[in-house]
Scaffold this motif. Sequence first.
Motif, mmCIF file in Angstrom:
data_model
loop_
_atom_site.group_PDB
_atom_site.id
_atom_site.type_symbol
_atom_site.label_atom_id
_atom_site.label_comp_id
_atom_site.label_asym_id
_atom_site.label_seq_id
_atom_site.Cartn_x
_atom_site.Cartn_y
_atom_site.Cartn_z
ATOM 1 N N LYS A 121 0.819 -1.219 0.000
ATOM 2 C CA LYS A 121 0.000 0.000 0.000
ATOM 3 C C LYS A 121 0.848 1.262 0.000
ATOM 4 C CE LYS A 121 -3.831 -2.132 2.559
ATOM 5 N NZ LYS A 121 -4.564 -2.143 3.863
ATOM 6 N N GLN A 122 2.069 1.151 0.544
ATOM 7 C CA GLN A 122 2.924 2.334 0.703
ATOM 8 C C GLN A 122 3.948 2.493 -0.411
ATOM 9 O OE1 GLN A 122 4.654 1.763 4.566
ATOM 10 N NE2 GLN A 122 2.754 2.224 5.677
ATOM 11 N N ARG A 123 4.456 1.406 -0.911
ATOM 12 C CA ARG A 123 5.523 1.440 -1.920
ATOM 13 C C ARG A 123 4.963 1.870 -3.271
ATOM 14 N NH1 ARG A 123 10.801 2.120 -3.315
ATOM 15 N NH2 ARG A 123 11.510 0.589 -4.882
ATOM 16 N N ILE A 145 2.180 -0.068 -5.425
ATOM 17 C CA ILE A 145 2.254 -1.354 -6.126
ATOM 18 C C ILE A 145 1.026 -2.218 -5.842
ATOM 19 C CG2 ILE A 145 4.772 -1.321 -6.226
ATOM 20 C CD1 ILE A 145 4.785 -3.404 -3.966
ATOM 21 N N ALA A 146 0.280 -1.901 -4.787
ATOM 22 C CA ALA A 146 -0.965 -2.621 -4.504
ATOM 23 C C ALA A 146 -2.011 -2.400 -5.592
ATOM 24 C CB ALA A 146 -1.529 -2.199 -3.152
ATOM 25 N N GLU A 147 -1.804 -1.387 -6.426
ATOM 26 C CA GLU A 147 -2.752 -1.129 -7.501
ATOM 27 C C GLU A 147 -2.516 -2.034 -8.708
ATOM 28 O OE1 GLU A 147 -5.359 0.960 -7.291
ATOM 29 O OE2 GLU A 147 -4.747 1.267 -5.201
ATOM 30 N N PHE A 148 -1.388 -2.719 -8.733
ATOM 31 C CA PHE A 148 -1.087 -3.615 -9.857
ATOM 32 C C PHE A 148 -1.724 -4.982 -9.626
ATOM 33 C CE2 PHE A 148 2.438 -0.565 -9.933
ATOM 34 C CZ PHE A 148 2.344 -0.123 -11.234
ATOM 35 N N LYS A 170 -1.175 -11.936 -5.965
ATOM 36 C CA LYS A 170 -0.301 -12.530 -4.947
ATOM 37 C C LYS A 170 -0.940 -12.425 -3.568
ATOM 38 C CE LYS A 170 4.348 -11.865 -6.931
ATOM 39 N NZ LYS A 170 4.782 -13.277 -6.917
ATOM 40 N N LEU A 171 -1.400 -11.244 -3.210
ATOM 41 C CA LEU A 171 -1.996 -11.033 -1.891
ATOM 42 C C LEU A 171 -3.253 -11.886 -1.707
ATOM 43 C CD1 LEU A 171 -1.583 -7.159 -1.691
ATOM 44 C CD2 LEU A 171 -0.348 -8.853 -0.318
#
Length: 375
Positions: free
Chosen positions: A261-263, A270-273, A279-280
């Motif tokens: 969420k932060q990176r 990257i959580a938007e990809f 993976k999550l």
Amino acid sequence: MLSEEQSAIQDMARNFATEKLAPHAKQWDEDKHFPVDTLREMAGLGFAGIYLQEEHGGSGLSRFDAALIFEALSGGCTSTAAYMTIHNMASWMIDSFGNAEQRAKYLPRLTSMEWIASYCLTEPGSGSDAGAMRSRAVRDGDHYVLNGSKAFISGSGVSDIYVAMVRTGDEGAKGVSCFIIEKGTPGLSFGANEKKMGWNNQPTAQVIFEDCRVPVENRVGEEGEGFKFAMMGLDGGRLNIAACSLGTAQRAFEKALEYAKQREQFGQPIAEFQAIQFKLADMATDLEAARLMLYEAAKTLDEGKPEKTRKSAMAKRYVTDTCFNVANEALQIHGGYGYLQDYEVERMVRDLRVHQILEGTSEIMRMIIARDLLK
């Protein structure tokens, strides 16, 4: 659903992990520090004799309760929680199979962790083939004289009590007996501390018997019963290690979720990809499946059902393999930072790897499962 008491026990273990284990786990790993004082604090909460009888200080809880506790504790420090599973198993051997005098002598000091216990089964030449052990005990009057060695023993050189399986009779499982060996016994010595990939905050070394004289009164049960005791202990031991895998992987997942969420890369978290989202999603699903399997196996063991050994092997194989993969994916999500010690996920991966080996390898678990299915 957990009972009110089980929820309270789980919360107590989680709080201890957050406050007493997690802040120190990184430094303990780096310094290879065995946190005996912290282990004794855990004992003060009843965690050194979780499923021992209450008569001599045990908590009288179930294997399911133990799974909840070790899952929670390992979220703070995998290696410390794992050592407590070993201490519990060794103490349980004395509680379950020892006589009244042995229980009264040893258990009060073990449940308080005034004395620390190690469990000695594996030898340099017998790992998965435990029944091929070469260490031997020969009766000499009111003593046994032990010669041989045990390998990969957690707590070696530090522990006060060594619950050891040693051959007293013919080759094979029926020739093995169980002994309680106290630190300081003449002829008992220890090898150099092993340099390991993980579990660095607990000592691991050989336990060596050289004409080691152990009183007959320290034999647990009758001659030839030791291997049976060892196998009975491994059902619960496998669930304990699986629980440690689950708690560690859960924490690794949580760190990966937060990091994703932060990176930011390419102008967005990257959580938007979708690649990271998938993976999550898989990690969360795998953790839930592992938890259900572990809890079911623990309940089966508590109820003494005929399939308890198969269910324990299934849980150990599935949970440890799955949770290592989850932690490895958590490291991948962290990218290069995941490879750095500052981010701690790499320690989780290192600590979890051995869970697929000890208490029976994943391959041995498949053999146990298959034999039970085909009998």
